[in-house]
Design a protein around this motif. Structure first.
Motif, mmCIF file in Angstrom:
data_model
loop_
_atom_site.group_PDB
_atom_site.id
_atom_site.type_symbol
_atom_site.label_atom_id
_atom_site.label_comp_id
_atom_site.label_asym_id
_atom_site.label_seq_id
_atom_site.Cartn_x
_atom_site.Cartn_y
_atom_site.Cartn_z
ATOM 1 N N ASP A 196 40.125 37.940 28.522
ATOM 2 C CA ASP A 196 40.405 38.620 29.067
ATOM 3 C C ASP A 196 42.313 38.832 29.939
ATOM 4 O O ASP A 196 42.680 37.597 30.667
ATOM 5 N N VAL A 197 43.177 39.345 29.103
ATOM 6 C CA VAL A 197 44.165 38.933 30.324
ATOM 7 C C VAL A 197 44.526 38.728 31.742
ATOM 8 O O VAL A 197 45.538 38.328 32.048
ATOM 9 N N HIS A 198 43.688 39.455 32.189
ATOM 10 C CA HIS A 198 44.055 39.909 33.016
ATOM 11 C C HIS A 198 43.672 38.612 34.381
ATOM 12 O O HIS A 198 43.834 38.855 35.508
ATOM 13 N N ILE A 199 42.567 37.605 33.627
ATOM 14 C CA ILE A 199 41.840 36.748 33.748
ATOM 15 C C ILE A 199 43.579 35.975 34.126
ATOM 16 O O ILE A 199 43.367 34.938 35.750
ATOM 17 N N LEU A 200 44.626 35.414 33.258
ATOM 18 C CA LEU A 200 45.633 35.121 33.803
ATOM 19 C C LEU A 200 46.333 35.472 34.825
ATOM 20 O O LEU A 200 47.562 34.264 35.218
ATOM 21 N N GLU A 201 46.697 36.751 34.837
ATOM 22 C CA GLU A 201 47.507 37.255 35.822
ATOM 23 C C GLU A 201 46.825 37.205 37.667
ATOM 24 O O GLU A 201 47.610 36.730 38.324
ATOM 25 N N ALA A 202 44.921 36.723 36.904
ATOM 26 C CA ALA A 202 44.449 37.161 38.660
ATOM 27 C C ALA A 202 45.054 35.795 39.294
ATOM 28 O O ALA A 202 45.627 35.393 39.995
ATOM 29 N N LEU A 203 45.284 34.572 38.386
ATOM 30 C CA LEU A 203 45.187 33.107 38.622
ATOM 31 C C LEU A 203 46.967 33.119 38.738
ATOM 32 O O LEU A 203 46.962 32.531 40.205
ATOM 33 N N SER A 204 47.712 33.596 38.823
ATOM 34 C CA SER A 204 49.462 34.227 38.824
ATOM 35 C C SER A 204 49.665 34.976 40.303
ATOM 36 O O SER A 204 50.216 33.893 40.887
ATOM 37 N N LYS A 205 47.912 35.475 41.137
ATOM 38 C CA LYS A 205 48.330 35.436 41.918
ATOM 39 C C LYS A 205 47.427 35.355 43.041
ATOM 40 O O LYS A 205 47.043 35.381 44.331
ATOM 41 N N VAL A 207 43.713 34.362 42.909
ATOM 42 C CA VAL A 207 42.674 35.112 43.328
ATOM 43 C C VAL A 207 42.004 35.183 42.286
ATOM 44 O O VAL A 207 42.008 35.130 41.489
ATOM 45 N N PRO A 208 40.096 34.376 42.575
ATOM 46 C CA PRO A 208 39.582 35.031 41.691
ATOM 47 C C PRO A 208 39.877 36.718 40.971
ATOM 48 O O PRO A 208 39.977 37.475 40.722
ATOM 49 N N SER A 209 39.189 36.148 39.423
ATOM 50 C CA SER A 209 39.679 37.433 38.314
ATOM 51 C C SER A 209 38.426 38.416 39.292
ATOM 52 O O SER A 209 39.068 39.366 39.125
ATOM 53 N N VAL A 210 37.687 37.836 39.344
ATOM 54 C CA VAL A 210 36.170 39.564 39.524
ATOM 55 C C VAL A 210 36.638 40.037 40.505
ATOM 56 O O VAL A 210 35.940 40.735 41.012
ATOM 57 N N GLU A 211 37.335 38.935 41.966
ATOM 58 C CA GLU A 211 38.135 40.284 42.985
ATOM 59 C C GLU A 211 39.684 40.578 42.528
ATOM 60 O O GLU A 211 39.827 41.947 42.628
ATOM 61 N N HIS A 212 40.522 40.195 41.502
ATOM 62 C CA HIS A 212 41.830 40.746 41.027
ATOM 63 C C HIS A 212 41.485 42.220 40.311
ATOM 64 O O HIS A 212 42.180 42.822 40.413
ATOM 65 N N ASN A 213 40.248 41.631 39.087
ATOM 66 C CA ASN A 213 40.255 43.016 38.477
ATOM 67 C C ASN A 213 38.623 42.695 38.203
ATOM 68 O O ASN A 213 37.388 42.728 37.417
ATOM 69 N N PRO A 214 37.889 43.684 39.503
ATOM 70 C CA PRO A 214 36.165 43.655 39.819
ATOM 71 C C PRO A 214 35.378 44.116 38.434
ATOM 72 O O PRO A 214 34.477 44.279 38.143
ATOM 73 N N LYS A 215 35.933 45.142 37.627
ATOM 74 C CA LYS A 215 35.676 46.314 37.347
ATOM 75 C C LYS A 215 35.117 45.861 35.534
ATOM 76 O O LYS A 215 34.896 46.493 34.339
ATOM 77 N N SER A 216 36.188 44.938 34.919
ATOM 78 C CA SER A 216 36.436 44.288 33.985
ATOM 79 C C SER A 216 34.930 43.818 33.178
ATOM 80 O O SER A 216 34.094 43.559 34.398
ATOM 81 N N GLU A 217 35.251 43.648 32.138
ATOM 82 C CA GLU A 217 33.818 43.826 31.317
ATOM 83 C C GLU A 217 33.423 41.826 31.430
ATOM 84 O O GLU A 217 32.324 41.503 31.783
ATOM 85 N N ALA A 218 34.295 40.967 31.422
ATOM 86 C CA ALA A 218 34.355 39.969 31.925
ATOM 87 C C ALA A 218 33.815 39.361 33.640
ATOM 88 O O ALA A 218 32.433 38.916 33.583
ATOM 89 N N SER A 219 34.393 40.294 34.699
ATOM 90 C CA SER A 219 33.375 40.092 36.062
ATOM 91 C C SER A 219 32.497 40.923 35.853
ATOM 92 O O SER A 219 31.452 40.890 36.106
#
Length: 265
Positions: A196-205, A207-219
């Motif tokens: 999930d590219v949003h995990i890398l986006e969360a790192l750039s911000k 914040v933990p990925s589960v908080e950045h995109n809480p409804k993603s399949e990974a979260s």
């Protein structure tokens, strides 16, 4: 008394630290007090995930007996972190990790250790400090070959392995099938984290990925794993989850076994 988990992998690039951050945040969402510890002393990066770039006090100072562990802990909004120093020439003994930090289990519900991506004293220190281990791998043959070494090292020391987290999954035919992973490693798969590219986006911000995109399949997968590890129930918000009971994936079944084991310990 709290419980400690070590997250290990003997190959870089599998996303081990991202797993530590996401899983720690997911466990904290169940109103658990969580401490993340960077046991990767030679190349630490757990602090970077939270914008702690050059900590004044760190695990290096704790292992060097300069300070008490509680004095190197950074309290964040939902969890705490004990980072290591990226820029230091201190020579410390990683095998003292348990001796110096074990008392913190009186304060925290869960301590999660990040580890070095090598079979060295840093990884061994994390293994010995942990009540249970989570092994991170990706579904490819080179990574699985090194994962076998990590599992064997843990088994030799009698540390329970809670299960495998297969990370960065693309769901392509060229990836090693999950049932082959289980058969080869003789450890249950308890989470399958899609790439999930949003995990890398969360790192750039920072914040933990589960908080950045809480409804993603990974979260969703992290939250299900967290629930199983701490003995809580989690109901997915995704519609398709209502139909999974007819043919549940193996990781769902393994998580149910893991969930039940929490109450038998």
């Amino acid at each position: 008394m709290g419980k400690s988990f070590g997250v290990i992998s003997l190959k870089g690039g599998v996303g081990k630290t991202s797993v530590v951050v996401a899983l720690g945040s997911a466990i904290a969402s169940f109103n658990k007090k969580v401490l993340l510890v960077d046991g990767n002393l030679s190349a630490p990066n757990l602090g970077i995930h939270f914008k702690i770039l050059d900590p004044e006090k760190s695990l290096h100072h704790v292992l060097d007996r300069e300070i008490n562990a509680k004095d190197a802990i950074y309290s964040l909004e939902k969890l705490d972190i004990l980072p290591s120093s990226l820029f230091t020439d201190k020579q410390v003994n990683p095998l003292k990790l348990k001796d110096r930090l074990d008392y913190l289990k009186k304060k925290y519900d869960y301590i999660i250790y990040d580890s070095s991506p090598s079979l060295n004293d840093e990884t061994l220190g994390v293994i010995l400090a942990s009540d249970g281990l989570l092994v991170v791998t990706t579904p490819d043959h080179p990574t699985l070959s090194t994962t076998i070494k990590a599992i064997n090292s843990a088994k030799e020391r009698g540390i329970p392995i809670e299960g495998l987290i297969i990370n960065k999954v693309h769901n392509k035919k060229f990836e090693v099938p999950f049932h082959h992973v289980e058969e080869t490693l003789e450890v249950p798969v308890i989470a399958v984290i899609p790439y999930d590219v949003h995990i890398l986006e969360a790192l750039s911000k920072f914040v933990p990925s589960v908080e950045h995109n809480p409804k993603s399949e990974a979260s969703e997968e992290y939250k299900k794993l967290a629930a199983a590890l701490v003995g809580e129930q989690y109901k997915s918000s995704k519609l398709k989850s209502f139909f999974r009971w007819t043919n549940p994936p193996k990781q769902d079944i393994n998580r149910l076994v893991l969930y039940q084991s929490v109450f038998s310990d």
